[in-house]
Design a protein around this motif. Structure first.
Motif, short mmCIF file in Angstrom:
data_model
loop_
_atom_site.label_atom_id
_atom_site.label_comp_id
_atom_site.label_asym_id
_atom_site.label_seq_id
_atom_site.Cartn_x
_atom_site.Cartn_y
_atom_site.Cartn_z
N VAL A 152 41.12 43.27 46.67
CA VAL A 152 41.08 42.31 45.56
C VAL A 152 40.83 40.90 46.09
O VAL A 152 39.99 40.16 45.57
CB VAL A 152 42.41 42.37 44.77
CG1 VAL A 152 42.62 41.11 43.94
CG2 VAL A 152 42.42 43.60 43.87
N SER A 153 41.55 40.53 47.15
CA SER A 153 41.35 39.22 47.76
C SER A 153 39.95 39.09 48.35
O SER A 153 39.27 38.08 48.18
CB SER A 153 42.40 38.99 48.85
OG SER A 153 42.14 37.81 49.57
N LEU A 154 39.51 40.16 49.02
CA LEU A 154 38.20 40.16 49.66
C LEU A 154 37.09 39.99 48.65
O LEU A 154 36.09 39.29 48.90
CB LEU A 154 38.03 41.49 50.40
CG LEU A 154 36.95 41.59 51.48
CD1 LEU A 154 37.24 40.62 52.61
CD2 LEU A 154 36.89 43.02 52.00
N LEU A 155 37.24 40.61 47.48
CA LEU A 155 36.21 40.57 46.46
C LEU A 155 36.27 39.33 45.58
O LEU A 155 35.54 39.21 44.59
CB LEU A 155 36.29 41.82 45.59
CG LEU A 155 35.93 43.13 46.31
CD1 LEU A 155 36.34 44.33 45.50
CD2 LEU A 155 34.45 43.17 46.62
N GLY A 156 37.15 38.41 45.93
CA GLY A 156 37.15 37.12 45.26
C GLY A 156 37.98 37.03 44.00
O GLY A 156 37.87 36.05 43.26
N ILE A 157 38.81 38.03 43.73
CA ILE A 157 39.69 37.95 42.55
C ILE A 157 40.93 37.14 42.96
O ILE A 157 41.62 37.50 43.90
CB ILE A 157 40.11 39.35 42.07
CG1 ILE A 157 38.87 40.17 41.69
CG2 ILE A 157 41.07 39.25 40.89
CD1 ILE A 157 39.18 41.61 41.33
N ARG A 158 41.18 36.08 42.24
CA ARG A 158 42.28 35.19 42.63
C ARG A 158 43.51 35.31 41.74
O ARG A 158 44.58 34.83 42.09
CB ARG A 158 41.77 33.74 42.61
CG ARG A 158 40.74 33.47 43.71
CD ARG A 158 41.42 33.50 45.07
NE ARG A 158 40.46 33.46 46.17
CZ ARG A 158 40.11 34.51 46.90
NH1 ARG A 158 40.63 35.70 46.63
NH2 ARG A 158 39.25 34.40 47.89
N ARG A 159 43.37 35.93 40.57
CA ARG A 159 44.51 36.06 39.66
C ARG A 159 45.01 37.50 39.68
O ARG A 159 44.25 38.42 39.44
CB ARG A 159 44.12 35.65 38.25
CG ARG A 159 43.81 34.16 38.12
CD ARG A 159 43.40 33.80 36.70
NE ARG A 159 43.20 32.36 36.56
CZ ARG A 159 42.08 31.73 36.89
NH1 ARG A 159 41.05 32.42 37.34
NH2 ARG A 159 41.98 30.42 36.74
N VAL A 160 46.30 37.66 39.93
CA VAL A 160 46.90 38.99 40.05
C VAL A 160 48.13 39.09 39.15
O VAL A 160 48.95 38.16 39.10
CB VAL A 160 47.30 39.27 41.52
CG1 VAL A 160 48.14 40.54 41.61
CG2 VAL A 160 46.07 39.39 42.40
N VAL A 161 48.20 40.22 38.45
CA VAL A 161 49.44 40.57 37.74
C VAL A 161 50.11 41.68 38.55
O VAL A 161 49.51 42.74 38.76
CB VAL A 161 49.17 41.07 36.31
CG1 VAL A 161 50.45 41.60 35.69
CG2 VAL A 161 48.59 39.95 35.46
N LEU A 162 51.30 41.42 39.04
CA LEU A 162 52.06 42.45 39.75
C LEU A 162 52.90 43.18 38.71
O LEU A 162 53.94 42.67 38.25
CB LEU A 162 52.95 41.82 40.83
CG LEU A 162 53.71 42.84 41.69
CD1 LEU A 162 52.74 43.63 42.57
CD2 LEU A 162 54.75 42.14 42.54
#
Length: 636
Positions: A152-162
């Motif tokens: 997710v980080s590698l692909l440029g997604i910066r917003r995460v819901v845990l």
């Protein structure tokens, strides 16, 4: 009645207008196996009233069959559409679902949790704005959780819901939720994930999905639906420099010539000055044509056909860009690759690389390191296995326009494709062009291959003999060279054993060493063809991919593959060098035909059956076929 109909029509139109102008959020759900991703999406579809009555009836019937907890509806059945998924109880493919609320439209990708299908998770994440990473509250942070978060980080997604799911199975424990959140934040901070919204939930019972759960009064944050409806969505693409990868040259008649594609970023207006890459030629936009008519301007995400005010040679794969801020052009890069196939990625092997709308040839040389997703440790590697993530250097067969992936996903993201099977092998992200890509240029020479060939009164070519050890390749190649010399031809013989005494003395016999062995020899053979020679190459060369790579280095008609076909049992019976005996006893590892595969040619130019022909007869036949092809004529 007429007035009432008009009011209804007005209401419908107003609804459609409001729906059309809602913002769109693309998000993925990912995590480990059985974390409840499909149940979560099914619950969202149900709560947003996106299920028809017949679907609900079928869901109730199916839920009774599988026997859910407490008689609850099994919402996963709404998403797990494949028969294999229902049978195994896991998600295999990426399932895309659309739903809408009063505030926003959504496209959600339910991605597989099983490690075997990580490649599908990469597919789903490539277009997402936000990632919902599920964790089973009973299991905590797992390796697959870390792997998906890293991707997710590698692909440029910066917003995460845990999404800490199945809280009902741990007694809705605040302590367990806090422990999981702290462990995840410690890892996420190391990979640059900072925008994390943690939500405790139960997808089965609906706690904190749409409405707050009554069982977790200690939680004061948003529900999942509220967060999805209100989180900011990046609208940056239209503010970036203009980029349009050309997908198709539209030439319906002699009077119209346009260049069609989807605008990757930026905005374009009629009259704008543009530059075409990689050629660097400039022009101005004469027209912007769409299915709905001509436009004065267009922006990122729109599919258009552009016409120019001057004639420029433009092909599929070229990039039309803003003239004052064009993308870079290079042919060597550092990239991160996620390997997605059971067959490993070998250093030195050539693959097809699709980037944007362009297809080029890319060679992996070298693999710099692999990344351990648990510790983020970088370890030395010469190959990547299934689900490995590594940083590599890539050498392309031609310069391409590009942007770093962090800047532009379209011009910085790529896939690697096997040349023979057309299977997608891996996905990658370009970081930057290597300095040598800009510093090294091809030097034009006055004395070229044609001149050298004419001086020798022959057509330069490569005669590539392949077959098992002991097939008789070197013997036949030696006889061919003697026959060619007797005809006054200029030749050179590259023999596998001889080359390993010098040029390739540093290489062993692993699969990656064999790949590099053939790559070097193919490049040497190409130089010798440039010198005007008839080059005989006698190598086992066990892999089709490398033989094809050698062929593609040369011009059409310059490469002749000769399969010296000898059954393994016969080659082993000869065993002149005693190698098969050592391989059978375990003294010699990675020996072709024993514990390393040989891939016979599928469409060779010359096939020699050594059970029917002696070495002398084989050499005669090969020379005859070269003569029939006009390669031995003195008229060039």
């Amino acid at each position: 009645m007429a007035h009432q109909s008009e009011l209804i029509a007005t209401d419908i139109e107003a609804y459609l207008q409001a729906h059309q102008h809602k913002s769109l959020l693309r998000f993925i759900t990912c995590g480990s196996v059985d974390d409840g991703k499909s149940s979560l999406i099914g619950r969202l579809l149900y709560e947003s009233k996106m299920i028809f009555e017949d679907q609900l009836a079928a869901l109730e019937a199916d839920s009774r069959k599988v026997g859910t907890r407490g008689g609850e509806l099994d919402f996963a059945l709404l998403v797990d559409g494949l028969a294999a998924e229902r049978e195994q109880g896991i998600t295999i493919d990426v399932a895309y679902r659309f739903f809408s609320t009063d505030k926003r439209k959504f496209i959600v990708a339910d991605t597989p949790g099983h490690e075997q299908y990580t490649r599908n998770m990469v597919t789903g994440a490539s277009t997402a704005d936000l990632a919902v990473i599920l964790i089973d509250a009973r299991k905590g942070v797992l390796t697959q959780t870390r792997r998906h978060s890293f991707l997710v980080s590698l692909l440029g997604i910066r917003r995460v819901v845990l999404a800490v799911n199945k809280m009902d199975l741990v007694g809705y424990s605040h302590e367990i939720f806090t422990t999981i959140l702290q462990e995840y934040r410690d890892f996420a901070g190391q990979i640059g994930l900072e925008d994390i919204t943690a939500i405790p939930m139960s997808a089965v019972y609906g706690d904190n999905i749409v409405d707050p759960g009554t069982n977790m009064s200690w939680y004061r944050g948003p529900t999942l639906m509220h967060h999805l409806e209100t989180v900011e969505v990046d609208e940056e693409l239209s503010t970036k420099p203009f980029r349009l990868p050309v997908q198709w040259v539209n030439r319906p008649n002699h009077e119209f010539r346009g260049f069609a594609g989807r605008i990757a970023s930026g905005t374009v207006h009629r009259g704008d000055r543009i530059r075409v890459l990689p050629s660097g030629r400039e022009s101005r936009i004469a027209g912007i044509v769409t299915a709905n008519g001509n436009l004065d301007s267009a922006m990122a995400g729109q599919s258009v056909t552009l016409t120019l005010d001057t004639e420029i040679d433009i092909s599929r794969g070229d990039v039309i860009a803003a003239a004052d801020v064009p993308p870079q052009v290079a042919d060597q890069f550092e990239a991160t690759i996620v390997w997605m196939h059971d067959e490993p990625m070998l250093q030195g092997r050539s693959y097809l690389m699709k980037i944007g709308t362009r297809m080029v040839s890319a060679t992996v040389a070298p693999v710099k390191h692999k990344i351990n997703v648990n510790t983020l440790e970088q370890t030395a590697a010469e190959r990547l296995e299934l689900n490995d993530i590594g940083v590599c250097e890539l050498e392309l067969d031609r310069p391409i326009p590009f942007e770093p992936y962090a800047t532009d996903h379209t011009l910085g993201g790529f896939i690697l494709i096997d040349r023979l099977s057309n299977n997608t092998m891996g996905a990658g992200l370009l970081h930057f062009a290597l300095r040598r890509s800009h510093n090294v240029h091809w030097q034009a020479l006055d004395v070229n291959k044609q001149v050298r060939s004419q001086l020798k009164a022959q057509k330069a070519c490569v005669l590539w003999l392949t077959g098992l050890s002991g097939a008789g390749k070197s013997t036949i190649a030696n006889l061919i060279e003697k026959r060619l010399l007797s005809r006054g031809r200029h030749t050179y013989l590259l023999d596998g054993d001889n080359v390993r005494h010098g040029l390739n003395k540093d290489l062993g016999f692993t699969a990656q060493d064999r790949v590099e062995n053939i790559r070097r020899v193919a490049e040497v053979a190409k130089l010798m063809v440039d010198a005007g020679l008839i080059v005989l190459v006698s190598f086992i060369s066990p892999f089709r991919a490398e033989r094809r790579m050698a062929r593609e280095l040369l011009e059409p008609g310059e490469f002749f593959e000769v399969f010296v076909d000898t059954p393994l049992a016969v080659a082993e019976e000869r065993d002149v060098k005693g190698l098969y005996k050592k391989a059978r006893s375990g003294e010699l590892k990675n020996f072709t035909g024993i514990d390393s595969p040989y891939e016979p040619p599928e469409n060779c130019e010359i096939h020699i059956d050594t059970l029917k022909l002696s070495s002398e007869q084989a050499a005669d036949r090969i020379v005859e076929q070269l003569a029939a092809a006009g390669l031995l004529s003195s008229k060039i």
